[in-house]
Design a protein around this motif. Structure first.
Motif, mmCIF file in Angstrom:
data_model
loop_
_atom_site.group_PDB
_atom_site.id
_atom_site.type_symbol
_atom_site.label_atom_id
_atom_site.label_comp_id
_atom_site.label_asym_id
_atom_site.label_seq_id
_atom_site.Cartn_x
_atom_site.Cartn_y
_atom_site.Cartn_z
ATOM 1 N N GLY A 48 48.744 14.543 31.003
ATOM 2 C CA GLY A 48 47.880 15.314 31.725
ATOM 3 C C GLY A 48 46.479 14.551 31.665
ATOM 4 N N LYS A 49 46.096 14.030 30.828
ATOM 5 C CA LYS A 49 44.731 13.530 30.607
ATOM 6 C C LYS A 49 44.615 12.273 31.874
ATOM 7 N N LEU A 50 45.734 11.473 31.702
ATOM 8 C CA LEU A 50 45.841 10.351 32.806
ATOM 9 C C LEU A 50 46.052 10.855 34.203
ATOM 10 N N GLU A 137 40.108 20.850 29.437
ATOM 11 C CA GLU A 137 40.746 21.913 29.306
ATOM 12 C C GLU A 137 42.525 22.004 29.625
ATOM 13 N N LEU A 138 42.721 21.015 30.353
ATOM 14 C CA LEU A 138 44.211 20.909 30.791
ATOM 15 C C LEU A 138 44.977 20.316 29.197
ATOM 16 N N THR A 139 44.248 19.358 28.845
ATOM 17 C CA THR A 139 44.761 18.756 27.491
ATOM 18 C C THR A 139 44.973 19.753 26.551
ATOM 19 N N ALA A 171 47.238 28.463 31.528
ATOM 20 C CA ALA A 171 48.454 27.899 31.980
ATOM 21 C C ALA A 171 48.204 26.681 32.694
ATOM 22 N N VAL A 172 49.311 25.745 32.520
ATOM 23 C CA VAL A 172 49.306 24.312 33.131
ATOM 24 C C VAL A 172 50.537 24.152 33.971
ATOM 25 N N GLN A 210 52.148 16.038 40.437
ATOM 26 C CA GLN A 210 50.745 16.560 40.228
ATOM 27 C C GLN A 210 50.911 17.452 38.911
ATOM 28 N N VAL A 211 49.810 17.353 37.987
ATOM 29 C CA VAL A 211 49.501 18.283 36.686
ATOM 30 C C VAL A 211 48.611 18.877 37.171
ATOM 31 N N LEU A 212 48.533 20.229 36.980
ATOM 32 C CA LEU A 212 47.320 21.112 37.510
ATOM 33 C C LEU A 212 47.065 22.112 36.516
#
Length: 249
Positions: A48-50, A137-139, A171-172, A210-212
């Motif tokens: 997710g960070k990448l 926040e995602l991480t 949520a992701v 995608q990762v959102l």
């Protein structure tokens, strides 16, 4: 597939590289294996960070706009014989005034360009800061101790995974193999509040994977959906969902 083989599939699972059969078998294993669940959260946090990294580039069309601005600045006409005699009649003191006026005009023009460029840089810096905050926040959601993962196969062979953290109220959503939406359209995410759909963000129509971080709080949502909407999104779904997923309990 034996248990030893299943322990080796954490990386492929995070990258959505498993076949449907392997994916289902690994998810059943994941519910009973705390060490694999922890490794999946850590790998997902790194992915997710990448995926959320942002590179800021100069705006498109910057050079043409600057050149057009320069082209609008008035130039001194060539001096012909009659103008030369007029300059002589005005005397030498008029020449410094003309030079001063030209310098002032040039300073004003380039000062305006510099101010515009400064504003562009500030906007880009603010955008990068917002992207970095969302990446953090995602991480945090992916690495949360109570994060639970659910996944499934969408239409046209696409795969989707949702990670929910009740403690963070977020949520992701991750997807791979998404077909390009129709021209002028975009995939829109929704929270499902027991049948009432709430906007949760837009996907980039040019990206198939995608990762959102979903927009807005999780609150009491029991699931999520994905629809095709006009560019810019809609306040309510206007098409049948291409995906509906229940959040893990």
């Amino acid at each position: 597939m034996n248990t030893a083989d299943l322990h080796m599939l954490t990386g492929a699972y995070v990258l959505h590289a498993l076949s449907p059969e392997e994916h289902g078998e690994f998810e059943r294993h994941l519910r009973a294996c705390p060490s694999c669940a922890q490794e999946v959260r850590e790998l997902a946090a790194t992915a997710g960070k990448l995926a959320a990294a942002v590179e800021t580039t100069a705006p498109d069309g910057l050079k043409p706009r600057v050149m057009a601005r320069i082209a609008t600045e008035r130039q001194e006409p060539p001096v012909v014989a009659r103008q030369a005699r007029r300059v002589n009649r005005l005397g030498r003191r008029a020449v410094p005034r003309l030079v001063l006026a030209a310098c002032v005009a040039a300073a004003a023009a380039f000062g305006g360009i510099a101010l515009w460029q400064h504003q562009q840089a500030e906007d880009a810096r603010a955008q990068a800061q917002r992207a970095e905050q969302r990446a953090d926040e995602l991480t945090a959601v992916l690495a949360a101790p109570d994060a639970v993962v659910s996944g499934g196969e969408l239409a046209d062979g696409a795969r989707a995974t949702v990670v929910v953290s009740r403690s963070r109220n977020q949520a992701v959503f991750a997807a791979s193999g998404m077909p390009e939406p129709p021209a002028g359209s975009v995939y829109q995410l929704w929270y499902d509040d027991e049948g009432a759909m709430r906007p949760a963000g837009l996907m980039d129509p040019s990206q198939t994977a995608q990762v959102l971080l979903m927009d807005g709080p999780l609150d009491g949502a029991t699931g999520m959906g994905v629809t095709v909407e006009p560019a810019g999104g809609s306040p309510q779904p206007t098409s049948a969902p291409v995906a509906l997923m229940s959040f893990p309990a």
